[in-house]
Scaffold this motif. Structure first.
Motif, PDB file in Angstrom:
ATOM      1  N   VAL A  29       0.855  -1.188   0.000  1.00 37.71           N
ATOM      2  CA  VAL A  29       0.000   0.000   0.000  1.00 37.71           C
ATOM      3  C   VAL A  29       0.892   1.240   0.000  1.00 37.71           C
ATOM      4  O   VAL A  29       1.724   1.388   0.890  1.00 37.71           O
ATOM      5  N   PRO A  30       0.741   2.136  -0.991  1.00 40.69           N
ATOM      6  CA  PRO A  30       1.587   3.335  -1.008  1.00 40.69           C
ATOM      7  C   PRO A  30       1.400   4.161   0.264  1.00 40.69           C
ATOM      8  O   PRO A  30       0.276   4.341   0.740  1.00 40.69           O
ATOM      9  N   GLY A  31       2.505   4.622   0.817  1.00 43.58           N
ATOM     10  CA  GLY A  31       2.477   5.493   1.995  1.00 43.58           C
ATOM     11  C   GLY A  31       3.140   6.816   1.673  1.00 43.58           C
ATOM     12  O   GLY A  31       4.154   6.853   0.967  1.00 43.58           O
ATOM     13  N   ASP A  32       2.566   7.912   2.148  1.00 47.75           N
ATOM     14  CA  ASP A  32       3.114   9.240   1.910  1.00 47.75           C
ATOM     15  C   ASP A  32       3.860   9.726   3.145  1.00 47.75           C
ATOM     16  O   ASP A  32       3.345   9.657   4.268  1.00 47.75           O
ATOM     17  N   LEU A  33       5.073  10.243   2.928  1.00 53.15           N
ATOM     18  CA  LEU A  33       5.919  10.781   3.986  1.00 53.15           C
ATOM     19  C   LEU A  33       6.281  12.213   3.625  1.00 53.15           C
ATOM     20  O   LEU A  33       6.486  12.531   2.449  1.00 53.15           O
ATOM     21  N   THR A  34       6.352  13.081   4.641  1.00 52.05           N
ATOM     22  CA  THR A  34       6.644  14.495   4.424  1.00 52.05           C
ATOM     23  C   THR A  34       7.657  14.989   5.440  1.00 52.05           C
ATOM     24  O   THR A  34       7.613  14.584   6.603  1.00 52.05           O
ATOM     25  N   VAL A  35       8.551  15.876   4.991  1.00 55.21           N
ATOM     26  CA  VAL A  35       9.501  16.560   5.865  1.00 55.21           C
ATOM     27  C   VAL A  35       9.434  18.042   5.537  1.00 55.21           C
ATOM     28  O   VAL A  35       9.667  18.439   4.393  1.00 55.21           O
ATOM     29  N   ALA A  36       9.112  18.872   6.523  1.00 53.08           N
ATOM     30  CA  ALA A  36       9.119  20.323   6.338  1.00 53.08           C
ATOM     31  C   ALA A  36      10.532  20.838   6.578  1.00 53.08           C
ATOM     32  O   ALA A  36      11.294  20.256   7.348  1.00 53.08           O
ATOM     33  N   PHE A  37      10.880  21.940   5.911  1.00 54.86           N
ATOM     34  CA  PHE A  37      12.191  22.543   6.138  1.00 54.86           C
ATOM     35  C   PHE A  37      12.116  24.051   5.988  1.00 54.86           C
ATOM     36  O   PHE A  37      11.179  24.596   5.406  1.00 54.86           O
ATOM     37  N   THR A  38      13.132  24.714   6.540  1.00 58.32           N
ATOM     38  CA  THR A  38      13.250  26.158   6.404  1.00 58.32           C
ATOM     39  C   THR A  38      14.721  26.498   6.219  1.00 58.32           C
ATOM     40  O   THR A  38      15.597  25.765   6.660  1.00 58.32           O
ATOM     41  N   ASP A  39      14.975  27.599   5.552  1.00 55.36           N
ATOM     42  CA  ASP A  39      16.338  28.074   5.313  1.00 55.36           C
ATOM     43  C   ASP A  39      16.371  29.562   5.629  1.00 55.36           C
ATOM     44  O   ASP A  39      15.446  30.285   5.264  1.00 55.36           O
ATOM     45  N   THR A  40      17.419  30.010   6.298  1.00 57.26           N
ATOM     46  CA  THR A  40      17.515  31.422   6.657  1.00 57.26           C
ATOM     47  C   THR A  40      17.694  32.311   5.434  1.00 57.26           C
ATOM     48  O   THR A  40      17.373  33.488   5.478  1.00 57.26           O
ATOM     49  N   CYS A  56      13.144  -2.044  -1.368  1.00 55.30           N
ATOM     50  CA  CYS A  56      12.069  -1.891  -2.351  1.00 55.30           C
ATOM     51  C   CYS A  56      12.335  -0.624  -3.162  1.00 55.30           C
ATOM     52  O   CYS A  56      12.856   0.355  -2.626  1.00 55.30           O
ATOM     53  N   PRO A  57      11.976  -0.602  -4.458  1.00 59.88           N
ATOM     54  CA  PRO A  57      12.192   0.604  -5.260  1.00 59.88           C
ATOM     55  C   PRO A  57      11.328   1.759  -4.759  1.00 59.88           C
ATOM     56  O   PRO A  57      10.261   1.546  -4.183  1.00 59.88           O
ATOM     57  N   SER A  58      11.826   2.968  -4.995  1.00 58.64           N
ATOM     58  CA  SER A  58      11.108   4.158  -4.540  1.00 58.64           C
ATOM     59  C   SER A  58      11.287   5.276  -5.551  1.00 58.64           C
ATOM     60  O   SER A  58      12.370   5.433  -6.127  1.00 58.64           O
ATOM     61  N   ALA A  59      10.245   6.050  -5.764  1.00 56.87           N
ATOM     62  CA  ALA A  59      10.336   7.227  -6.627  1.00 56.87           C
ATOM     63  C   ALA A  59      11.146   8.302  -5.908  1.00 56.87           C
ATOM     64  O   ALA A  59      11.175   8.341  -4.674  1.00 56.87           O
ATOM     65  N   PRO A  60      11.806   9.179  -6.651  1.00 59.44           N
ATOM     66  CA  PRO A  60      12.562  10.253  -5.995  1.00 59.44           C
ATOM     67  C   PRO A  60      11.615  11.212  -5.258  1.00 59.44           C
ATOM     68  O   PRO A  60      10.457  11.365  -5.651  1.00 59.44           O
ATOM     69  N   PRO A  61      12.114  11.843  -4.198  1.00 65.01           N
ATOM     70  CA  PRO A  61      11.272  12.800  -3.469  1.00 65.01           C
ATOM     71  C   PRO A  61      11.008  14.052  -4.303  1.00 65.01           C
ATOM     72  O   PRO A  61      11.764  14.371  -5.218  1.00 65.01           O
ATOM     73  N   VAL A  62       9.926  14.737  -3.961  1.00 70.93           N
ATOM     74  CA  VAL A  62       9.540  15.977  -4.626  1.00 70.93           C
ATOM     75  C   VAL A  62       9.713  17.125  -3.624  1.00 70.93           C
ATOM     76  O   VAL A  62       9.262  17.022  -2.482  1.00 70.93           O
ATOM     77  N   VAL A  63      10.372  18.209  -4.060  1.00 68.31           N
ATOM     78  CA  VAL A  63      10.589  19.384  -3.211  1.00 68.31           C
ATOM     79  C   VAL A  63       9.668  20.501  -3.677  1.00 68.31           C
ATOM     80  O   VAL A  63       9.622  20.833  -4.861  1.00 68.31           O
ATOM     81  N   VAL A  72       9.442  18.333   1.672  1.00 65.31           N
ATOM     82  CA  VAL A  72       9.842  17.223   0.823  1.00 65.31           C
ATOM     83  C   VAL A  72       8.744  16.173   0.940  1.00 65.31           C
ATOM     84  O   VAL A  72       8.355  15.807   2.053  1.00 65.31           O
ATOM     85  N   ASN A  73       8.240  15.713  -0.195  1.00 67.78           N
ATOM     86  CA  ASN A  73       7.203  14.685  -0.221  1.00 67.78           C
ATOM     87  C   ASN A  73       7.761  13.427  -0.857  1.00 67.78           C
ATOM     88  O   ASN A  73       8.418  13.490  -1.897  1.00 67.78           O
ATOM     89  N   GLY A  82       7.856  -5.178   8.610  1.00 65.34           N
ATOM     90  CA  GLY A  82       9.069  -5.062   9.417  1.00 65.34           C
ATOM     91  C   GLY A  82       9.300  -3.633   9.869  1.00 65.34           C
ATOM     92  O   GLY A  82       8.445  -2.770   9.689  1.00 65.34           O
ATOM     93  N   SER A  83      10.458  -3.391  10.454  1.00 68.06           N
ATOM     94  CA  SER A  83      10.861  -2.048  10.872  1.00 68.06           C
ATOM     95  C   SER A  83      11.941  -1.558   9.926  1.00 68.06           C
ATOM     96  O   SER A  83      12.922  -2.270   9.678  1.00 68.06           O
ATOM     97  N   PHE A  84      11.762  -0.339   9.420  1.00 62.76           N
ATOM     98  CA  PHE A  84      12.669   0.191   8.409  1.00 62.76           C
ATOM     99  C   PHE A  84      13.040   1.633   8.734  1.00 62.76           C
ATOM    100  O   PHE A  84      12.232   2.390   9.262  1.00 62.76           O
ATOM    101  N   THR A  85      14.271   2.008   8.372  1.00 60.46           N
ATOM    102  CA  THR A  85      14.743   3.374   8.584  1.00 60.46           C
ATOM    103  C   THR A  85      14.556   4.174   7.303  1.00 60.46           C
ATOM    104  O   THR A  85      14.971   3.744   6.225  1.00 60.46           O
ATOM    105  N   VAL A  86      13.931   5.339   7.451  1.00 62.83           N
ATOM    106  CA  VAL A  86      13.747   6.282   6.350  1.00 62.83           C
ATOM    107  C   VAL A  86      14.708   7.442   6.601  1.00 62.83           C
ATOM    108  O   VAL A  86      14.746   7.992   7.704  1.00 62.83           O
ATOM    109  N   ARG A  87      15.488   7.807   5.590  1.00 65.50           N
ATOM    110  CA  ARG A  87      16.418   8.941   5.678  1.00 65.50           C
ATOM    111  C   ARG A  87      16.076   9.935   4.576  1.00 65.50           C
ATOM    112  O   ARG A  87      15.894   9.536   3.420  1.00 65.50           O
ATOM    113  N   VAL A  88      15.998  11.215   4.961  1.00 67.84           N
ATOM    114  CA  VAL A  88      15.755  12.277   3.993  1.00 67.84           C
ATOM    115  C   VAL A  88      16.840  13.331   4.188  1.00 67.84           C
ATOM    116  O   VAL A  88      17.096  13.770   5.313  1.00 67.84           O
TER     117      VAL A  88
END
Length: 126
Positions: A29-40, A56-63, A72-73, A82-88
């Motif tokens: 089942v596709p899952g959506d992950l998001t990371v907010a960011f800010t730059d000075t 597993c294959p993954s599409a590149p993130p979208v900024v 970042v989506n 299982g348990s998996f580590t996601v790195r962005v």
């Protein structure tokens, strides 16, 4: 924040936690992950990379960003439980980068695994 030696003027972007759109992640089942960011520096542009250690294959993130604030989506379909580590990692135009990671628990689709998965979703490190 990481400011590489020799880089001037701009600090690395500041990232928020990795947020899952659903508390019940399941294989297939596709899952959506998001990371907010800010730059000075509001005029900076950013790129992102992501990795998930489930093989597993993954599409590149979208900024998406406006004036130094963005997100970042990432959409990923886990192919096993299982348990998996996601790195962005988010990098600005000057090469300054920041990385955030999170452990996610992916259930096997049963009611007890879904409840366990919902309790297990948490940010381990920023």
């Amino acid at each position: 924040m990481l400011l590489r030696p020799g880089m001037q003027g701009s600090a690395a972007p500041v990232l928020g936690p990795i947020v899952a759109a659903s508390d019940a992640l399941a294989p297939g089942v596709p899952g959506d992950l998001t990371v907010a960011f800010t730059d000075t520096n509001a005029s900076e542009t950013h790129t992102a990379s992501a990795s998930i250690d489930d093989a597993c294959p993954s599409a590149p993130p979208v900024v998406r960003e406006v004036r130094g604030n963005g997100e970042v989506n990432l959409r990923h379909t886990f192919c096993q439980a299982g348990s998996f580590t996601v790195r962005v990692k988010v990098t600005d135009r000057a090469g300054n980068a920041t990385e955030v990671h999170r452990m996610l628990s992916v259930g096997d689709g049963s009611a007890s695994a879904s409840a366990s998965s919902a309790r297990a979703l948490r940010t381990l490190a920023q």
